[in-house]
Motif scaffolding. Structure first.
Motif, short mmCIF file in Angstrom:
data_model
loop_
_atom_site.label_atom_id
_atom_site.label_comp_id
_atom_site.label_asym_id
_atom_site.label_seq_id
_atom_site.Cartn_x
_atom_site.Cartn_y
_atom_site.Cartn_z
N LEU A 1 36.66 15.86 -0.03
CA LEU A 1 36.57 17.30 -0.26
C LEU A 1 37.94 17.92 -0.48
O LEU A 1 38.11 18.81 -1.32
N VAL A 2 38.93 17.49 0.28
CA VAL A 2 40.28 18.02 0.08
C VAL A 2 40.83 17.60 -1.28
O VAL A 2 41.50 18.37 -1.97
N TYR A 3 40.52 16.37 -1.67
CA TYR A 3 40.91 15.93 -3.02
C TYR A 3 40.25 16.81 -4.08
O TYR A 3 40.90 17.25 -5.04
N LEU A 4 38.96 17.10 -3.89
CA LEU A 4 38.26 17.97 -4.82
C LEU A 4 38.93 19.34 -4.90
O LEU A 4 39.11 19.89 -5.99
N MET A 5 39.34 19.88 -3.76
CA MET A 5 40.03 21.16 -3.76
C MET A 5 41.32 21.10 -4.57
O MET A 5 41.69 22.07 -5.25
N SER A 6 42.00 19.98 -4.52
CA SER A 6 43.27 19.84 -5.23
C SER A 6 43.09 19.82 -6.75
O SER A 6 44.06 19.99 -7.49
N LEU A 7 41.85 19.62 -7.22
CA LEU A 7 41.59 19.56 -8.65
C LEU A 7 41.48 20.92 -9.31
O LEU A 7 41.50 21.02 -10.53
N PHE A 8 41.32 21.96 -8.50
CA PHE A 8 41.19 23.29 -9.07
C PHE A 8 42.55 23.79 -9.55
O PHE A 8 43.59 23.46 -8.97
N PRO A 9 42.57 24.58 -10.62
CA PRO A 9 43.84 25.05 -11.17
C PRO A 9 44.71 25.75 -10.14
O PRO A 9 44.22 26.58 -9.37
N GLU A 10 45.99 25.37 -10.11
CA GLU A 10 46.99 25.99 -9.25
C GLU A 10 46.67 25.85 -7.77
O GLU A 10 47.18 26.58 -6.94
N GLN A 11 45.81 24.90 -7.43
CA GLN A 11 45.45 24.71 -6.03
C GLN A 11 46.14 23.48 -5.49
O GLN A 11 46.06 22.40 -6.07
N GLN A 12 46.84 23.63 -4.37
CA GLN A 12 47.49 22.51 -3.70
C GLN A 12 46.81 22.26 -2.36
O GLN A 12 46.37 23.20 -1.70
N PRO A 13 46.70 21.00 -1.92
CA PRO A 13 46.09 20.72 -0.62
C PRO A 13 46.85 21.44 0.49
O PRO A 13 48.08 21.47 0.50
N SER A 14 46.10 22.02 1.40
CA SER A 14 46.73 22.70 2.53
C SER A 14 47.50 21.70 3.38
O SER A 14 47.05 20.57 3.58
N PRO A 15 48.66 22.08 3.91
CA PRO A 15 49.45 21.14 4.72
C PRO A 15 48.74 20.70 5.99
O PRO A 15 49.07 19.67 6.55
N VAL A 16 47.72 21.48 6.43
CA VAL A 16 47.03 21.06 7.64
C VAL A 16 45.92 20.07 7.34
O VAL A 16 45.33 19.53 8.26
N LEU A 17 45.61 19.89 6.08
CA LEU A 17 44.54 19.00 5.71
C LEU A 17 45.09 17.63 5.35
O LEU A 17 46.28 17.43 5.21
N SER A 18 44.20 16.69 5.16
CA SER A 18 44.58 15.39 4.68
C SER A 18 43.62 15.02 3.56
O SER A 18 42.42 15.22 3.70
N PRO A 19 44.08 14.56 2.40
CA PRO A 19 45.45 14.15 2.13
C PRO A 19 46.39 15.34 1.95
O PRO A 19 45.94 16.43 1.66
#
Length: 229
Positions: free
Chosen positions: A144-162
Motif C-alpha cells: 500500500l505504501v508503494y502504491l501511494m508512492s506511485l501518485f504524482p508528486e507523492q513521496q512515501p511518508s518517513p514514518v512508513l515503510s518502505p
C-alpha cells in the motif's frame, strides 16, 4: 484531472488502511481515533459520493465509530493489539489471516514469487524496507505504501515503510496497473479470511475499505491511471 483535495483524501484512506495492517505503527493503538478513524471517514465519504459504498459498509463504519465514541472494550489499545496478534501473528494452528501476497497468489508460502517481484519493484523505485519492522516485501502494508508512492508528486511518508532512498528514483508504474495486477488478485480473499476469522469491526472495516479502494484505483478511467513519469 483529479483535484489535489481528492488525491489527498484518497492517499489518507490508503494510509489509514496501511496503518491498521501495519499494527498501528508498532502498537500505538491509543492513536486510532486521531491517526486512523478520521481518514477512514474521509475516504468513505469520498467513495460514497461516487456511488461505491453500500449500506453494509456504512453500517460497519458507523459501528466502529460508535464503539470508539463509547470507549467500548473492542476499541481499547489492549484489545486492538490482542486482536491484531490473534488475526495476523499467532493464531492456534498457524496464522489465521496472512498479510503477505505470497500466501494467496504464490505457492502458499512466505517469500514466494510475489515477494521476489515486489522486492524488484522496490529496488527499481529506489525504495527500501525498514528491516526492523520484520515485514517481507509483499506485506499488504508495504504494497500500500508503494502504491501511494506511485501518485504524482507523492513521496512515501518517513514514518512508513518502505522509505524513500536518497536516489529519489521514480517508480514509473501507473497506480491503476499496480492495483489491477498486484492487489486485486488477492485482497478479496484477504477480506474473506478476515470475515471467516470473525475479525473485530475495525479490522473488518479496514479490509473492506481496502477492497473498495483497490477496485476504484484499478479503474483505467480514473485520472491517475496514466503513467506518472
Amino acid at each position: 484531472m483529479m483535484s489535489d483535495d481528492a488525491r489527498h483524501i484518497l492517499l489518507w484512506g490508503l494510509e489509514a488502511v496501511a496503518w491498521v495492517f501495519r499494527g498501528a505503527d508498532g502498537g500505538r493503538w491509543s492513536q486510532v481515533r486521531t491517526d486512523c478513524l478520521p481518514k477512514l471517514a474521509g475516504i468513505l465519504l469520498f467513495l460514497q459520493s461516487r456511488g461505491l459504498v453500500d449500506v453494509d459498509l456504512l453500517d460497519l463504519a458507523e459501528q466502529v465509530h460508535l464503539l470508539a465514541d463509547e470507549n467500548a472494550s473492542a476499541m481499547t489499545p489492549e484489545n486492538l493489539e490482542a486482536e491484531y496478534v490473534r488475526l495476523f501473528v499467532n493464531h492456534r494452528g498457524g496464522t489465521s489471516v496472512p498479510l503477505c501476497q505470497s500466501c494467496y497468489t504464490g505457492e502458499g508460502l512466505m517469500m514466494g514469487d510475489p515477494a521476489v517481484a515486489m522486492q524488484s519493484r522496490l529496488d527499481r523505485a529506489g525504495l527500501k524496507v525498514d528491516m526492523t519492522l520484520g515485514m517481507p516485501p509483499d506485506h499488504i502494508a508495504i504494497e500500500l505504501v508503494y502504491l501511494m508512492s506511485l501518485f504524482p508528486e507523492q513521496q512515501p511518508s518517513p514514518v512508513l515503510s518502505p522509505t524513500a532512498s536518497p536516489s529519489g528514483n521514480s517508480p514509473g508504474e501507473p497506480p491503476s496497473e499496480f492495483a489491477r495486477h498486484v492487489l486485486s488478485p488477492w485482497v478479496g480473499e484477504l477480506r474473506k479470511r478476515m470475515i471467516e476469522a470473525q475479525a473485530s469491526p475495525l479490522f473488518h472495516l479496514a479490509a473492506t475499505v481496502l477492497v473498495v479502494l483497490t477496485e476504484y484505483i484499478k479503474d483505467e478511467r480514473n485520472p491517475f491511471s496514466a503513467s506518472t513519469t
